[in-house]
Scaffold this motif. Sequence first.
Motif, PDB file in Angstrom:
ATOM      1  N   GLN A  92       0.840  -1.193   0.000  1.00  0.00           N
ATOM      2  CA  GLN A  92       0.000   0.000   0.000  1.00  0.00           C
ATOM      3  C   GLN A  92       0.884   1.255   0.000  1.00  0.00           C
ATOM      4  O   GLN A  92       2.038   1.220   0.422  1.00  0.00           O
ATOM      5  N   ARG A  93       0.311   2.364  -0.463  1.00  0.00           N
ATOM      6  CA  ARG A  93       1.081   3.608  -0.481  1.00  0.00           C
ATOM      7  C   ARG A  93       1.328   4.080   0.947  1.00  0.00           C
ATOM      8  O   ARG A  93       0.393   4.165   1.755  1.00  0.00           O
TER       9      ARG A  93
ATOM     10  N   TYR B 235       2.175   6.659   3.906  1.00  0.00           N
ATOM     11  CA  TYR B 235       2.006   8.079   4.222  1.00  0.00           C
ATOM     12  C   TYR B 235       3.258   8.606   4.926  1.00  0.00           C
ATOM     13  O   TYR B 235       4.042   7.858   5.499  1.00  0.00           O
TER      14      TYR B 235
END
Length: 218
Positions: free
Chosen positions: A106-107, A109
């Motif tokens: 997942q990207r 943060y």
Amino acid sequence: MENPSKIVEGGVEHVLGSFDGKKVIYDFPKILAYLNAKGKQLFGNEFRIFEEDHAIIYKLSNYYIRDAESCEKAGIDIHKGILLSGPVGCGKTCLMKLLRYIVPHQRIYEVIPSRNITFAFNHIGYKVIEDYGNQGFFCFDDLGVEPFGRHYGKDCNVLGEILISRHELLLNHKVLTHATTNLNAEEMEERYGNRVRSRMRQLFNLVAFDSKMVDKRK
């Protein structure tokens, strides 16, 4: 096909569960073992996961791995971000920096101290609000204790304005926002006002440490 249940770092393979070719069946004790190893790598050998934190880590882990059923039981909406609250020194920032690594597919943060954003506003001005409000994946650390911004003689509640923009970003583009805070709901409303507070309810799932948690840094 790449196996998302395995994370290889520095030649060491960490197995977080099993993969059947379509989905990962995560194993929480294995997630804890990985987080402990990764925490030592990021924060030094003094780092350790406390047993009293297992329940909150379990809840947050289910959120990060997008376990919708477990999250629903815990009252967490996977379509909102996380607002992790708790007293000073309980480990909020470390957890938000650490948990993002269990889902490398997942990207990830960026964790940004809220006070740094205000300081940038004081120097650069309203472009800072645009930069943090209209794009990117962020966790705003220590939300609510940053100073008010002041640029060319004009005062601005910088993070309040950014949160309003992040609310629009969630509604229009499904981009999540995360944050940590030492403040309770009443203090948040006093700091940002009812207009921002109402948007925060839509932006965030509130996940809270026990208010009597001791400062682990002492």
